[in-house]
Design an enzyme around this catalytic site. Structure first.
Site, mmCIF file in Angstrom:
data_model
loop_
_atom_site.group_PDB
_atom_site.id
_atom_site.type_symbol
_atom_site.label_atom_id
_atom_site.label_comp_id
_atom_site.label_asym_id
_atom_site.label_seq_id
_atom_site.Cartn_x
_atom_site.Cartn_y
_atom_site.Cartn_z
ATOM 1 N N GLY A 1 121.964 40.627 -9.319
ATOM 2 C CA GLY A 1 121.013 40.246 -9.446
ATOM 3 C C GLY A 1 120.176 39.377 -7.862
ATOM 4 C CG ASN B 1 111.935 33.682 -7.856
ATOM 5 O OD1 ASN B 1 111.731 34.333 -7.822
ATOM 6 N ND2 ASN B 1 110.715 32.874 -9.437
ATOM 7 C CG ASP C 1 120.905 38.361 -2.591
ATOM 8 O OD1 ASP C 1 119.664 38.425 -3.464
ATOM 9 O OD2 ASP C 1 120.723 38.882 -1.471
ATOM 10 C CB VAL C 2 121.884 36.303 -9.314
ATOM 11 C CG1 VAL C 2 122.748 36.152 -9.841
ATOM 12 C CG2 VAL C 2 120.324 35.620 -8.986
ATOM 13 C CE LYS D 1 119.211 32.070 -11.512
ATOM 14 N NZ LYS D 1 118.141 31.278 -12.301
ATOM 15 C CG ASP E 1 108.497 32.342 -15.622
ATOM 16 O OD1 ASP E 1 107.767 32.943 -16.373
ATOM 17 O OD2 ASP E 1 109.534 32.265 -14.816
#
Ligand code: ADP
Length: 755
Positions: free
Chosen positions: A504, A507, A510-511, A526, A619
């Site tokens: 993934g 913000n 990359d993950v 993360k 969020d």
């Protein structure tokens, strides 16, 4: 019985690595326990001393009780208590000074031992594999050569037998003869290479089983046994200093002594050997038939004999050269062997000296070196030249300042960390002393390290000197280093994280799916881009700080943070289904309504937990939830979360997810858990519309305006009516009229039960 005989198989090898990992983990656990004990004992002793001081004050104001028997009795009680406090303090100091250091050394030693063993094991087996590959490579070439030689011989002989054509074309006959000669020469050379290589491989295979592997295992066994003795000694030290004031101490001590007495290096690994014994791996079969006898390759009629070195006019030069090269190699190795033998003798002699010296003293009662009444209390801080700064327990990498301040609680608590100022890396000493002080470690032109006083070769030496000398770091600050603060269990080593694949994009970076060593745990990681400004990196880590306090099946679990070096990382449990939004868009159609309600239920359970802990998520949305096994949903992405009952935004409304945010937060920047309830309504809507975008076709501003005018998202097709009614309650304009998450959870549970 022993490692050398019983642990040659690959299963045993894995088991041996695992048992070493487990031992290291146990040692680390023991170290943590001893640290806690030292802290508790020091506090206890301090309390005893202050009680004694209180008694002193009373004494000065009670002249009237001079000669009173009951006062004398009480004085005795106080004195005894003070003595106990002092002994407890001495014991704690001993543990901090000697025992903790021994445990740390033992951990390092065992880690090093494991590393060497792994590397050597690989090296030995890799060599065998290489030899095997070489044998087969040469064998393939050998086969090609036999075929080519046979073919060229047949052609030459055919041409010879046709006399007339030989007379007509003498040049062709010469060519054929030449080719036959060349192919035969090549064949003989390759044959010799093959015979040598086969011999080498067979010998290596034999050496591996009879010398190399047994030697390696034997060394490992004896090193482990030695470490066990040290370990036993360390535990004896701890046990001897265990709280002897407690009732029933004698009985407890008896039990502990017995527990220690049964530790026996001879028996320690017996059960382990019994459980993990395995047969050595299959022999590699080098009894391969010679290509000379393989008639499929053509009939061979030359002078070569299988497994014999061919010395003839075709090979004599090569053989001589090979012989010379081998002779040189043998001489070379002989010299190495003699040199090693000398080294062996020297080391053995030194070992004998050490063993002799040790045998003259009682290891549990070593004679005092300093002949003064009270030796100055050394501290647990010493410099181990083999440890890099980033491996020191008190070095916290790029841990942000806010976290550092939280860790430094008592006067004299300190740690060392790294920071970047004007793109330059700086090492900072942070100390709790009349508030929190941060000192940048200065580097001299000679590359030494200092504050105001002497300069040292390494930062470790500088810190240990400051600690021992108890001199202020700077005269102005007066700050003294008393107590190093070690890394928390959350602070993982960057090197223990092995990134496997990108799953993934967040913000900040990359993950990845990753493996966390040494437990080989599957995790999600993360990462934070290295070139982001410090402010952003702090924001990135705030998610880790918030998550570490929570433990709930519907909140993504934090495993740790890596701040020893760049890139900094947050390590979390791996939630295999990925983001809820993608999952709904991809698989939503096949999910029954019951599953969709159960997903809402999971989110409500997680959010009720967060509300009870005073955390506002800010969020909440399908893109920030993750789907685990059995469609279980977990709340994630705490990047915007705040641990406050009410949070007022002061830094503008830049990255606010407008379509998920409650009106009062958009208008006044005022956040409470009721804002999360509004977002939860949108989340329910996303779940039942299988991942559609809310207010599609409306701009953010337009959506905001319409909501203020009373517009609400229509019911998605599959939403059960009571769930949509609940959604509308979540979107009440006045926050106080919205339900709390525990009520939402109850209502959803009720719907779920009746489906
Ligand atoms: P950020 O907070 O930096 O925006 P996210 O939390 O949104 O990052 O993560 C980005 C993506 O990475 C998610 O959409 C998800 O696909 C994946 N991801 C994040 N955390 C995990 C996890 N614990 N397990 C599996 N995938 C994850």
């Amino acid at each position: 019985m022993g490692f050398a005989n019983d642990l040659q198989g690959f299963q045993s090898h894995d088991a041996l690595l695992n048992v070493q990992d487990a031992e290291i983990e146990l040692l680390e656990h023991i170290r943590r326990c001893v640290q806690i004990k030292v802290k508790a004992d020091r506090e206890y002793s301090l309390a005893m001393t202050s009680m004694f001081a209180q008694a002193g004050r009373l004494e000065s104001s009670t002249e009237e009780l001079r000669g009173s028997l009951i006062k004398q009795a009480w004085d005795t009680v106080v004195e005894t208590t003070e003595t106990i406090g002092r002994v407890v303090r001495q014991n704690a100091d001993f543990l901090a000074t000697n025992t903790l250091e021994s445990i740390t050394n033992l951990i390092l030693e065992k880690k090093a031992l494991r590393k060497v063993y792994t590397e050597e094991h690989h090296r030995i087996h890799d060599e065998l594999t290489r030899l095997r590959e070489d044998v087969f490579r040469i064998k393939a070439e050998y086969e090609r050569c036999v075929e080519a030689a046979n073919e060229s011989r047949v052609k030459y002989e055919e041409a010879l037998s046709k006399n007339e054509s030989a007379a007509a074309k003498p040049r062709k006959l010469d060519d054929l003869k030449d080719r036959f000669f060349k192919n035969s020469r090549r064949l003989h050379q390759v044959h010799n290479e093959y015979v040598l290589m086969l011999n080498e491989a067979m010998q290596y295979e034999k050496h591996l089983r009879t010398i190399l592997l047994p030697d390696l295992l034997e060394c490992q066994e004896s090193a482990l046994r030695e470490a066990l003795e040290t370990w036993q000694g360390v535990m004896r030290e701890v046990v001897e200093r265990i709280d002897f004031c407690a009732e029933g101490f004698q009985a407890t001590h008896g039990k502990l002594s017995y527990a220690l007495s049964i530790i026996d290096p001879d028996k320690e690994y017996k059960a382990f050997l019994d459980e993990h014994r395995s047969n050595p791996p299959q022999w590699m079969d080098f009894a391969i038939p010679s290509p000379l006898q393989n008639t499929q390759l053509g009939k061979y009629e030359g002078t070569l004999r299988p497994d014999r070195i061919a010395v003839d006019d075709l090979t004599i030069h090569d053989v001589r050269n090979s012989e010379l090269a081998k002779r040189r190699a043998v001489d070379h190795v002989k010299r190495d062997r003699d040199e090693m033998k000398c080294l062996y003798d020297r080391l053995s002699y030194q070992l004998a000296l050490l063993v002799g010296a040790l045998s003259e003293v009682d290891p549990n009662n070593a004679p005092r070196a300093l002949n003064i009444a009270e030796a100055p209390s050394p501290s647990a801080m010493t410099v181990n030249p083999n440890i890099a700064l980033q491996d020191e327990e008190w070095f916290h990498g790029v841990l942000p300042r806010e976290e550092v301040v939280r860790l430094l609680v008592n006067e004299g608590d300190y740690l060392v960390r790294e920071t970047t100022r004007n793109e330059e890396r700086q090492i900072v000493l942070s100390v709790k002393w009349n508030g929190h002080k941060h000192f940048i470690i200065q580097q001299t032109p000679e590359h030494k390290f200092r504050f105001e006083g002497s300069a040292f070769d390494t930062i470790q030496e500088l810190i240990v000197y400051q600690h021992h000398s108890e001199l202020p770091v700077t005269i102005k600050s007066g700050a003294i280093l008393y107590n190093p603060i070690f890394r928390e269990r959350w602070e993982l080593n960057n090197d223990d994280v092995q990134l496997i694949e990108k799953i993934g994009r967040g913000n900040f970076g990359d993950v990845y799916r990753a493996i966390l060593h040494p437990k080989r745990m599957n995790v999600a990681v993360k990462t934070c881009r290295v070139n982001l400004p410090e402010e952003q990196k702090k924001k990135f880590l705030s998610e880790g700080r918030i998550l570490k306090q929570y433990d709930h099946p519907n909140i993504v679990r934090l495993v740790g943070i890596c701040v020893q070096k760049q890139p900094i990382m947050i390590v979390m449990e791996l939630v295999p289904g990925g983001s809820l939004l993608n999952y709904l868009r991809r698989d939503g159609q096949r999910l029954p309504t019951r599953t969709l309600v159960s997903m809402c239920l999971d989110c409500a359970a997680g959010m009720a937990y967060l509300e009870s802990k005073g955390c506002i998520h800010r969020d909440l949305a399908a893109r920030n939830c993750l789907v685990g096994l059995n469609d279980e949903v977990k709340i994630s992405d705490f990047g915007m979360s705040r641990e406050e009952q009410e949070y007022v935004v002061s830094d503008g409304m830049k990255q606010i997810p407008i379509k998920w945010t409650a009106p009062e937060a958009l208008h006044y920047g005022k956040y409470t858990s009721m804002c999360d309830v509004w977002s939860f309504g949108v989340l329910i809507w996303e779940i039942f519309s299988l991942g559609q975008a809310p207010y599609a076709g409306l701009s953010n501003t337009k959506a905001r305006e319409k909501i203020d005018q009373g517009y609400r998202l229509p019911a998605p097709e599959r939403i059960p009516s009571p769930v949509y009614q609940l959604t509308l309650r979540c979107w009440e304009y006045t926050p106080e009229r919205r339900p709390h998450f525990d009520e939402i959870h109850k209502l959803l549970l009720n719907v779920f039960k009746h489906l």
